[in-house]
Structure formats: C-alpha cells, structure tokens
Motif scaffolding. Structure first.
Motif, PDB file in Angstrom:
ATOM      1  N   ALA A   1       0.798  -1.229   0.000  1.00 32.63           N
ATOM      2  CA  ALA A   1       0.000   0.000   0.000  1.00 32.63           C
ATOM      3  C   ALA A   1       0.835   1.287   0.000  1.00 32.63           C
ATOM      4  O   ALA A   1       0.521   2.231  -0.736  1.00 32.63           O
ATOM      5  N   PRO A   2       1.912   1.381   0.794  1.00 30.99           N
ATOM      6  CA  PRO A   2       2.668   2.639   0.820  1.00 30.99           C
ATOM      7  C   PRO A   2       3.344   2.994  -0.497  1.00 30.99           C
ATOM      8  O   PRO A   2       3.790   4.131  -0.676  1.00 30.99           O
ATOM      9  N   THR A   3       3.438   2.032  -1.424  1.00 30.48           N
ATOM     10  CA  THR A   3       4.105   2.308  -2.703  1.00 30.48           C
ATOM     11  C   THR A   3       3.194   3.030  -3.675  1.00 30.48           C
ATOM     12  O   THR A   3       3.666   3.536  -4.697  1.00 30.48           O
ATOM     13  N   PHE A   4       1.896   3.083  -3.378  1.00 31.56           N
ATOM     14  CA  PHE A   4       0.963   3.741  -4.291  1.00 31.56           C
ATOM     15  C   PHE A   4       0.798   5.198  -3.863  1.00 31.56           C
ATOM     16  O   PHE A   4       0.162   5.496  -2.861  1.00 31.56           O
ATOM     17  N   ASP A   5       1.400   6.091  -4.624  1.00 29.84           N
ATOM     18  CA  ASP A   5       1.363   7.522  -4.303  1.00 29.84           C
ATOM     19  C   ASP A   5       1.301   8.310  -5.606  1.00 29.84           C
ATOM     20  O   ASP A   5       2.267   8.965  -6.017  1.00 29.84           O
ATOM     21  N   PRO A   6       0.164   8.257  -6.318  1.00 28.33           N
ATOM     22  CA  PRO A   6       0.085   8.830  -7.657  1.00 28.33           C
ATOM     23  C   PRO A   6       0.279  10.339  -7.712  1.00 28.33           C
ATOM     24  O   PRO A   6       0.741  10.870  -8.724  1.00 28.33           O
ATOM     25  N   GLU A   7      -0.052  11.038  -6.637  1.00 24.59           N
ATOM     26  CA  GLU A   7       0.079  12.495  -6.616  1.00 24.59           C
ATOM     27  C   GLU A   7       1.425  12.944  -6.055  1.00 24.59           C
ATOM     28  O   GLU A   7       1.732  14.140  -6.059  1.00 24.59           O
ATOM     29  N   GLY A   8       2.213  12.005  -5.536  1.00 26.62           N
ATOM     30  CA  GLY A   8       3.503  12.357  -4.963  1.00 26.62           C
ATOM     31  C   GLY A   8       3.406  13.200  -3.714  1.00 26.62           C
ATOM     32  O   GLY A   8       4.330  13.949  -3.380  1.00 26.62           O
ATOM     33  N   ASP A   9       2.291  13.072  -2.994  1.00 25.86           N
ATOM     34  CA  ASP A   9       2.081  13.898  -1.803  1.00 25.86           C
ATOM     35  C   ASP A   9       2.129  13.087  -0.510  1.00 25.86           C
ATOM     36  O   ASP A   9       1.638  13.518   0.522  1.00 25.86           O
ATOM     37  N   GLY A  10       2.698  11.899  -0.587  1.00 30.84           N
ATOM     38  CA  GLY A  10       2.814  11.069   0.604  1.00 30.84           C
ATOM     39  C   GLY A  10       1.840   9.909   0.597  1.00 30.84           C
ATOM     40  O   GLY A  10       0.784   9.963  -0.046  1.00 30.84           O
ATOM     41  N   SER A  11       2.191   8.857   1.287  1.00 32.45           N
ATOM     42  CA  SER A  11       1.356   7.666   1.356  1.00 32.45           C
ATOM     43  C   SER A  11       1.171   7.273   2.818  1.00 32.45           C
ATOM     44  O   SER A  11       1.716   7.911   3.714  1.00 32.45           O
ATOM     45  N   LEU A  12       0.398   6.227   3.045  1.00 30.73           N
ATOM     46  CA  LEU A  12       0.129   5.763   4.405  1.00 30.73           C
ATOM     47  C   LEU A  12       0.591   4.316   4.578  1.00 30.73           C
ATOM     48  O   LEU A  12       0.381   3.487   3.690  1.00 30.73           O
ATOM     49  N   ASP A  13       1.205   4.040   5.698  1.00 31.61           N
ATOM     50  CA  ASP A  13       1.486   2.658   6.079  1.00 31.61           C
ATOM     51  C   ASP A  13       0.219   2.059   6.683  1.00 31.61           C
ATOM     52  O   ASP A  13      -0.559   2.759   7.330  1.00 31.61           O
ATOM     53  N   TRP A  14       0.046   0.768   6.493  1.00 29.67           N
ATOM     54  CA  TRP A  14      -1.100   0.082   7.079  1.00 29.67           C
ATOM     55  C   TRP A  14      -0.618  -0.839   8.186  1.00 29.67           C
ATOM     56  O   TRP A  14       0.234  -1.704   7.970  1.00 29.67           O
ATOM     57  N   ASN A  15      -1.171  -0.653   9.376  1.00 30.41           N
ATOM     58  CA  ASN A  15      -0.966  -1.595  10.470  1.00 30.41           C
ATOM     59  C   ASN A  15      -2.123  -2.590  10.423  1.00 30.41           C
ATOM     60  O   ASN A  15      -3.209  -2.312  10.923  1.00 30.41           O
ATOM     61  N   LEU A  16      -1.894  -3.721   9.788  1.00 35.42           N
ATOM     62  CA  LEU A  16      -2.969  -4.651   9.448  1.00 35.42           C
ATOM     63  C   LEU A  16      -3.251  -5.658  10.557  1.00 35.42           C
ATOM     64  O   LEU A  16      -2.337  -6.273  11.111  1.00 35.42           O
ATOM     65  N   THR A  17      -4.536  -5.819  10.848  1.00 41.50           N
ATOM     66  CA  THR A  17      -5.002  -6.880  11.742  1.00 41.50           C
ATOM     67  C   THR A  17      -6.060  -7.690  11.000  1.00 41.50           C
ATOM     68  O   THR A  17      -7.042  -7.131  10.506  1.00 41.50           O
ATOM     69  N   ILE A  18      -5.848  -8.990  10.889  1.00 46.71           N
ATOM     70  CA  ILE A  18      -6.837  -9.877  10.283  1.00 46.71           C
ATOM     71  C   ILE A  18      -7.763 -10.383  11.378  1.00 46.71           C
ATOM     72  O   ILE A  18      -7.307 -10.954  12.378  1.00 46.71           O
ATOM     73  N   TRP A  19      -9.047 -10.176  11.200  1.00 48.88           N
ATOM     74  CA  TRP A  19     -10.046 -10.683  12.146  1.00 48.88           C
ATOM     75  C   TRP A  19     -10.837 -11.794  11.456  1.00 48.88           C
ATOM     76  O   TRP A  19     -11.650 -11.539  10.582  1.00 48.88           O
ATOM     77  N   ASN A  20     -10.571 -13.022  11.834  1.00 49.49           N
ATOM     78  CA  ASN A  20     -11.289 -14.155  11.266  1.00 49.49           C
ATOM     79  C   ASN A  20     -12.627 -14.348  11.979  1.00 49.49           C
ATOM     80  O   ASN A  20     -12.766 -14.034  13.164  1.00 49.49           O
TER      81      ASN A  20
END
Length: 354
Positions: free
Chosen positions: A113-132
């Motif tokens: 996800a952080p690699t997608f920055d089409p506007e070049g204005d910064g991206s976000l890291d995701w702190n992922l939690t899977i809830w089954n």
C-alpha cells in the motif's frame, strides 16, 4: 596570566526526537517529545595552558560558541522533528478474514500500500489486523478502518462467513465513523500485486480514504454476484447487517465490465491515479450496483451500462475528502513547535545582546 585560571567548558547532551502513539489508535494523534539539554559547568584546570587574551574575551567567545551550538542543535532537532511527523502517518486497518490464502494475499496488499502515491504527496502505512470470523470480536474503536472483502464462497481462496459481522452489528455501528465506501467491484479477486491503475490503486484509495475520516471508516466490497446465488453470502440486506437500513431498496445485482469515473468526481482524492479504463475490463469488473438516488451517498464510479446506477458509492458529505490520514498525523503538535521556535529566538536574542 598563570596556568591556574578558570575556564568554561560546555556540553550539549544527546538530542532525543520521537513520538508516542496514544492508547486508542483511532484518535490518530501522536504526542511528540523533544529533549534538548545543555549543561554548563566550570572546571578549574591546573595544567592546561591558557591564551594571552583577557579573561573577559575568552569567556565571551566561549559563550558565543555555546549559543551557536545550542541554536544549531535546536535547528537540527526541529528538522528531524518535522521529517518524523511527515513520515509517521499510518492507518490501523482491521480486515475481515477468509481463507489462509486470502489472508496472505491481503497481507501482501497491505505491505504494498505505501508504494501507491500517484500524486507524490505522501502515502500511508497500514498496520494490518486480520479478524477471522471464529476469532473473538475486536475493540472496533481501536481501528481507523474496517475492510470487508468480496462475500462469496468459491474455490480455495474465498470462503466468506458473515457470522462475525452479523453478530456484532451494535458494536460495529457504535464505532462506525464518518466515511463509508461501498462497491460492487471485487478488487480482492483481481488483485495480483501489479496494475496500480486498477485493483491495487482502487483498494489503496478506498482504505486510505475511509480511514482518514473520524471514527472507524468502512470499506465493503460486493456481497455476492446476485441475490440467493449459490456462491453469494448476501449479508448487506440481512436483518442483522449494519448496512441494511441504508441499502434496502437501492441495490441491484448484475455483471458489467463498463465502469465510468464521472467528471464531477474524477479529481477527488479517492479516485487519484485511477481512470475509467483502469477500472473497466477486469473480466467482470463489478457484480452489483446502487441506485444513484440513495440518500447520504454519492457515486464516484458509475455503471456505464446501467444508467442511473453507480458501481461505487461513498458518504456524500465526505466524498471529496483526503486520503492522507487524520490531520493530526501530518502536522506537529502546536505546543511542541512553539516551544522549539521560542527557545531558538531567545538564544538568538541572548547572542545579540552579548
């Protein structure tokens, strides 16, 4: 002058810069701390030679050097502080799990996800939690966004079980925030790790947009391929669904490869880096659509082959909102900034007076 003179020594100790996240991640606030300690001390030297300059000049030069060191340290601290703030943005993402293969693929997406920055204005890291579904219910208010993938059971990849969602209607509703993203597209089925102008970009924008509002945002992909279809799980309109009251009477199921980004929403951050061509021709891009007259929502992607219907709808009042996380993540705490700048100004004035 004799060698038994007083001399001034200075030491600027370690500068510490960092942040501490508050216990409730959905507040998205960081408490910044900056430590800058300057110690002044006198040391009587019995052996060090001294300059032939008058004692007053020596002390004045030492004082100027000390102030210069302190100002430089503060400037460095503020630069590191600002850079840390700019790079600290992240989202706490709760993802409704399915099979091990599905969960692994969505974890790959989160890392990308952080690699997608089409506007070049910064991206976000995701702190992922899977809830089954079989896991205990989480504290939903701990998360910025709750993502619910395509609700079908097919092959070894999709095995959607709506139990967790339906059993926690009240808790989800209580934590639910200002942004909801609903779509008939099954981007998780088409995500391959590539195609930024396609499933990857679509997913990243959806999660970042929904997670950048107040409270816990919602991202929900199609709940099947048609009502009562053997592989569909049809949870949207279930009596225990937190979405039923909003969607009932406004959802239709049909397959289309023609997804159109309207001109009016093409510049919205939620559509950044995406085009009509990129969202179409996925070999069935969408399996459901929404009547565009649905209250409280706005179409950001139209169903090109079904006039009057939208493939993707978002909360109307937040539709043009940003995707950069909460504002408190992207700017320094005002009190910290004022304190640093004030200290620098005071030292500069002290230097001028001397």
């Amino acid at each position: 002058m004799n060698n038994r003179s007083n001399r001034i020594f200075t030491e600027v100790s370690t500068i510490t810069v960092g942040w501490v996240e508050e216990p409730k991640p959905n507040n998205n606030r960081y408490n910044f701390f900056v430590g800058l300690r300057c110690r002044f001390f006198m040391l009587r030297s019995k052996t060090q030679p001294t300059s032939n300059l008058p004692r007053e000049i020596i002390m004045s030069n030492q004082k100027h050097r000390l102030i210069n060191q302190a100002i430089l340290a503060i400037a460095t601290t503020f630069g590191l502080f600002s850079a840390s703030v700019a790079n600290a943005a992240s989202l706490n993402v709760l993802w409704y799990g399915q099979t091990d293969a599905y969960n692994a693929k969505m974890s790959q997406l989160a890392a990308q996800a952080p690699t997608f920055d089409p506007e070049g204005d910064g991206s976000l890291d995701w702190n992922l939690t899977i809830w089954n579904p079989q896991d205990p219910a989480p504290n939903f208010s701990d998360y910025d966004v709750f993502v619910i993938g395509t609700a079908v059971k097919v092959g070894n990849f999709f095995d959607f079980d709506s139990t967790g969602i339906l059993n926690n209607k009240e808790a989800i509703s209580a934590a639910r925030g200002s942004r909801t993203f609903l779509t008939g597209q099954d981007a998780d089925s088409h995500y391959t790790g590539s195609r930024p102008n396609g499933p990857l970009g679509f997913f990243v924008n959806a999660v970042n947009w929904a997670g950048s509002g107040e409270g816990m945002g919602i991202v929900a992909l199609t709940d099947g391929v048609g009502p009562h279809h053997p592989i569909s799980r049809d949870w949207w309109l279930n009596d225990r669904s937190f979405l039923k009251d909003e969607l009932e009477g406004y959802v239709t199921y049909f397959d289309t490869d023609n997804v159109v980004i309207p001109t009016a929403t093409s510049d919205f951050p939620v559509n950044a880096g995406l085009t009509t061509a990129g969202l179409s021709n996925w070999v069935t891009s969408s399996h459901a659509a929404f009547n565009k007259s649905i209250p409280g929502y706005l179409s950001i992607n139209d169903a090109g082959s079904l006039p009057g219907y939208a493939v993707t709808i978002v909360t109307a009042s937040e539709a043009d909102g940003g995707t950069g996380g909460q504002e408190t993540k992207s700017v320094p705490e005002p009190t910290s900034t004022v304190a640093i700048v004030s200290l620098a100004i005071a030292l500069f004035k002290c230097k001028r007076r001397s």
